[in-house]
Motif scaffolding. Structure first.
Motif, PDB file in Angstrom:
ATOM      1  N   MET A   1      79.095  11.319 -65.246  1.00  0.00           N
ATOM      2  CA  MET A   1      79.677  11.535 -66.568  1.00  0.00           C
ATOM      3  C   MET A   1      80.210  12.959 -66.637  1.00  0.00           C
ATOM      4  SD  MET A   1      78.115  10.803 -70.354  1.00  0.00           S
ATOM      5  CE  MET A   1      76.986  12.194 -70.368  1.00  0.00           C
TER       6      MET A   1
ATOM      7  N   ILE B   1      83.000   8.359 -68.204  1.00  0.00           N
ATOM      8  CA  ILE B   1      81.926   7.942 -67.297  1.00  0.00           C
ATOM      9  C   ILE B   1      82.485   6.979 -66.262  1.00  0.00           C
ATOM     10  CG2 ILE B   1      81.217   6.019 -68.768  1.00  0.00           C
ATOM     11  CD1 ILE B   1      78.344   6.500 -67.891  1.00  0.00           C
TER      12      ILE B   1
ATOM     13  N   TRP C   1      78.777   1.408 -73.522  1.00  0.00           N
ATOM     14  CA  TRP C   1      79.650   2.171 -72.611  1.00  0.00           C
ATOM     15  C   TRP C   1      79.157   2.072 -71.176  1.00  0.00           C
ATOM     16  CZ3 TRP C   1      84.187   3.104 -74.225  1.00  0.00           C
ATOM     17  CH2 TRP C   1      84.443   3.400 -75.564  1.00  0.00           C
TER      18      TRP C   1
ATOM     19  N   ARG D   1      82.227  15.977 -69.127  1.00  0.00           N
ATOM     20  CA  ARG D   1      82.548  16.451 -70.482  1.00  0.00           C
ATOM     21  C   ARG D   1      83.790  17.334 -70.385  1.00  0.00           C
ATOM     22  NH1 ARG D   1      78.079  16.039 -74.013  1.00  0.00           N
ATOM     23  NH2 ARG D   1      76.174  15.338 -72.939  1.00  0.00           N
TER      24      ARG D   1
ATOM     25  N   LEU E   1      84.032  12.652 -73.675  1.00  0.00           N
ATOM     26  CA  LEU E   1      83.214  12.100 -72.596  1.00  0.00           C
ATOM     27  C   LEU E   1      83.990  11.044 -71.806  1.00  0.00           C
ATOM     28  CD1 LEU E   1      79.785  11.587 -74.402  1.00  0.00           C
ATOM     29  CD2 LEU E   1      80.534  13.538 -73.034  1.00  0.00           C
TER      30      LEU E   1
ATOM     31  N   TYR F   1      75.548   6.849 -61.965  1.00  0.00           N
ATOM     32  CA  TYR F   1      76.666   7.104 -62.855  1.00  0.00           C
ATOM     33  C   TYR F   1      77.029   8.590 -62.828  1.00  0.00           C
ATOM     34  CZ  TYR F   1      75.190   2.568 -64.605  1.00  0.00           C
ATOM     35  OH  TYR F   1      74.832   1.254 -64.687  1.00  0.00           O
TER      36      TYR F   1
ATOM     37  N   LEU G   1      70.442   9.033 -69.851  1.00  0.00           N
ATOM     38  CA  LEU G   1      71.843   8.732 -70.153  1.00  0.00           C
ATOM     39  C   LEU G   1      71.955   7.958 -71.461  1.00  0.00           C
ATOM     40  CD1 LEU G   1      74.834   8.724 -69.361  1.00  0.00           C
ATOM     41  CD2 LEU G   1      74.386   6.669 -68.010  1.00  0.00           C
TER      42      LEU G   1
ATOM     43  N   ASP H   1      82.476  13.062 -78.063  1.00  0.00           N
ATOM     44  CA  ASP H   1      81.022  13.064 -77.927  1.00  0.00           C
ATOM     45  C   ASP H   1      80.403  13.031 -79.327  1.00  0.00           C
ATOM     46  OD1 ASP H   1      78.394  13.391 -77.339  1.00  0.00           O
ATOM     47  OD2 ASP H   1      78.625  15.267 -76.234  1.00  0.00           O
TER      48      ASP H   1
END
Length: 581
Positions: free
Chosen positions: A188, A171, A144, A190, A169, A186, A136, A161
């Motif tokens: 994430m 998260i 972040w 897109r 992005l 986590y 990551l 991104d």
């Protein structure tokens, strides 16, 4: 009186002349400055229109953001995902099949939003899904990740991104529900940048305005025309008008609190000032016509309105002096006739209400006198119980004497001082429960066994009086009476599992016959309506406690306010509720 009315009539004419003079000055001044101020007014109108468009665009953006936030929140709370990440935190190595099964969750997010890719990472930033070994920290800056930890599960919007300008992005941290909402990894996502280009879905204003959307680092997410070159300057300027490529625009900005992104609308100034000459002449002609009409109509309306008002004033003065007489004169205008009719109705109603209030006060006085005569002095009851207690002591009836003392204390607690507050300490409420159970032991004998589990540190927590006792009474009537043999009643005070530091959970449990699922559901539904069914006709206790909890503790969340009932056939019934400390 007539002299005062004549003076008032003269003063009225003077005020009317002055008012007309003031209005002439106002209209002339307004006409003189309109030409110079019309451009500003049109700019303001255009700016207002742009704010509405910006508000609609921002609403559309917030809807997209909320949709993605909801889908990702559902994903991180998925039972299967929670189990996998809990196993990962506990040190278990996940096999290929377990990781590949996360594809279903990712497909669900991608099917209902503009998300192009879903990625899952463990607490040490290793990728769990898709199946590769990318870290990551190789994709986003560490700050972040720290921001996601600080938000404790809320969605954090990173923006463009840095390695793929065509995607955006976001998260969020995965909180493990079964591990006290600790960090489990986590998620994430897109999103394609084109998903945020929704200008074509906004209302058509007939003009060519530009829409810009930039993230917190002034990187464009959606942009049009030459504004892309100076988007950072647009974000940091406080001016309402800007120049781009030698063309003036009105700038309206909207900041999204959820993402930290800035939405900007640019409206051409040239489109605002078109037709100013036509508007100037329209204002001048309208002002002149309006001035003439105002002068003529002012005199006409003055004579038509003031005369009936003077007559009505005379009738009102009589009313102020105590003579409630109606005004029987008629006017030329419907409005004044309605006003006069309303006044006459008011006089009739006042005369009727005076008579009605007098009769009600007479009836209320007689009722209060009868109520005072029917009052029972609680001290008479206490003195009677005390005499009975000493009589039993002399006859060496210790058990019955103790029962009389318990009854006396119970009556003092229930009846009490009428001026005393309805709130008591938890220790006082539990002491009252003990007295009640002692009295019930006379009826049930050795069949009734009870336990009260409460720490001394909770003794001074305030609680509404008689909040627990109805639940104990219900447990005895429906739990002990329906059971053969010894019955156990348990009252437990402990920290609430939901908010251990600020709330207490009070539970009343019996080991009676319990209820099946259908009966339990009927009790819960009836309790919310205000009455709980009971074969013995005593089901109002639960609904009474439920309503009192909702009234006395409105600050508690709606989900946790009120009673929670659990029961199984043959295993008894448990009733619990939470209160703030």
């Amino acid at each position: 009186m007539w002299q005062k009315l004549a003076n008032w009539n003269t003063l009225r004419n003077q005020m009317l002349a002055g008012f007309i003079a003031v209005m002439i000055i106002v209209l002339v001044c307004a006409g003189a400055i309109t030409y110079n101020s019309v451009s500003t007014l049109l700019n303001t109108k255009a700016e207002t229109q742009m704010k509405q468009i910006a508000s609609q665009a921002n609403g559309r953006l917030e809807a997209i953001i909320t949709q993605i936030d909801t889908l990702t929140l559902q994903a991180v709370n998925d039972v299967y995902l929670q189990q996998l990440f809990l196993s990962s935190v506990q040190g278990k190595t996940l096999n290929f099949s377990e990781r590949q099964s996360l594809l279903k969750i990712a497909n669900h997010i991608q099917a209902y939003s503009g998300v192009s890719n879903v990625e899952l990472y463990t607490t040490d930033f290793a990728r769990m899904f898709p199946l590769d070994e990318q870290k990551l920290t190789d994709l986003i800056e560490p700050n972040w990740i720290e921001q996601a930890d600080k938000e404790k599960g809320r969605l954090v919007w990173i923006g463009n991104d840095p390695k793929n300008p065509d995607t955006v992005l976001a998260i969020r941290r995965i909180n493990l529900i079964d591990r006290w909402f600790s960090n489990g990894g986590y998620l994430m996502v897109r999103i394609n940048r084109s998903y945020f280009d929704f200008q074509s879905k906004l209302p058509d204003t007939g003009q060519r305005e530009l829409m810009l959307l930039a993230d917190s680092s002034a990187r464009p997410i959606v942009s049009e025309g030459g504004a892309l070159a100076d988007i950072s300057g647009l974000m940091h300027t406080d001016s309402q008008q800007v120049t781009l490529e030698q063309k003036r625009y009105i700038l309206v900005k909207q900041l999204s609190e959820q993402t930290g992104w800035t939405l900007m609308i640019l409206y051409p100034v040239s489109d605002v000032t078109d037709g100013i000459s036509v508007l100037r002449w329209a204002i001048i002609v309208s002002g002149a016509i309006g001035l003439v009409l105002f002068i003529i109509l002012s005199f006409l309306l003055s004579s038509m309105i003031t005369r009936p008002i003077l007559r009505l004033m005379r009738a009102m003065r009589n009313t102020r002096q105590g003579v409630l007489t109606p005004n029987l004169t008629q006017s030329y205008t419907t409005e004044l006739n309605d006003l006069n009719m309303t006044y006459n109705q008011m006089v009739d109603n006042m005369n009727r209400l005076i008579k009605l209030v007098y009769e009600k006060e007479m009836i209320q006085s007689r009722t209060e006198l009868q109520a005072l005569q029917a009052q029972i002095d609680p001290h008479f009851l206490y003195n009677t119980l005390e005499a009975l207690y000493w009589s039993l002591q002399e006859k060496e009836e210790e058990e019955l004497a103790d029962l009389v003392v318990a009854m006396s204390d119970l009556f003092r607690y229930v009846i009490g001082n009428p001026n005393k507050d309805v709130w008591v300490n938890l220790s006082e409420e539990l002491e009252h429960i003990k007295r009640y159970l002692s009295i019930m032991s006379v009826r049930f004998g050795s069949r009734l066994v009870w336990e009260i589990d409460s720490e001394d540190m909770y003794s001074y927590v305030n609680i509404p009086k008689l909040l627990i006792q109805p639940l104990v009474e219900n447990a005895i009537l429906h739990g002990l009476e329906g059971k053969i043999g010894v019955g156990l009643i348990t009252i437990r005070v402990e920290p609430s599992p939901l908010e251990p530091s600020s709330e207490l959970r009070i539970t009343v449990r019996d080991d009676g016959p319990g209820m099946n699922e259908q009966t339990l559901l009927a009790v819960q539904e009836s309790m919310e309506r205000g009455s709980a069914p009971s074969a013995k006709g005593k089901g109002m206790a639960i609904s009474n406690v439920q309503r009192r909890l909702q009234l006395y503790y409105p600050s508690l969340p709606e989900t946790y306010r009120g009673l929670t009932i659990t029961s199984c056939p043959g295993q008894g019934t448990s009733v619990s509720f939470d209160i703030p400390i």
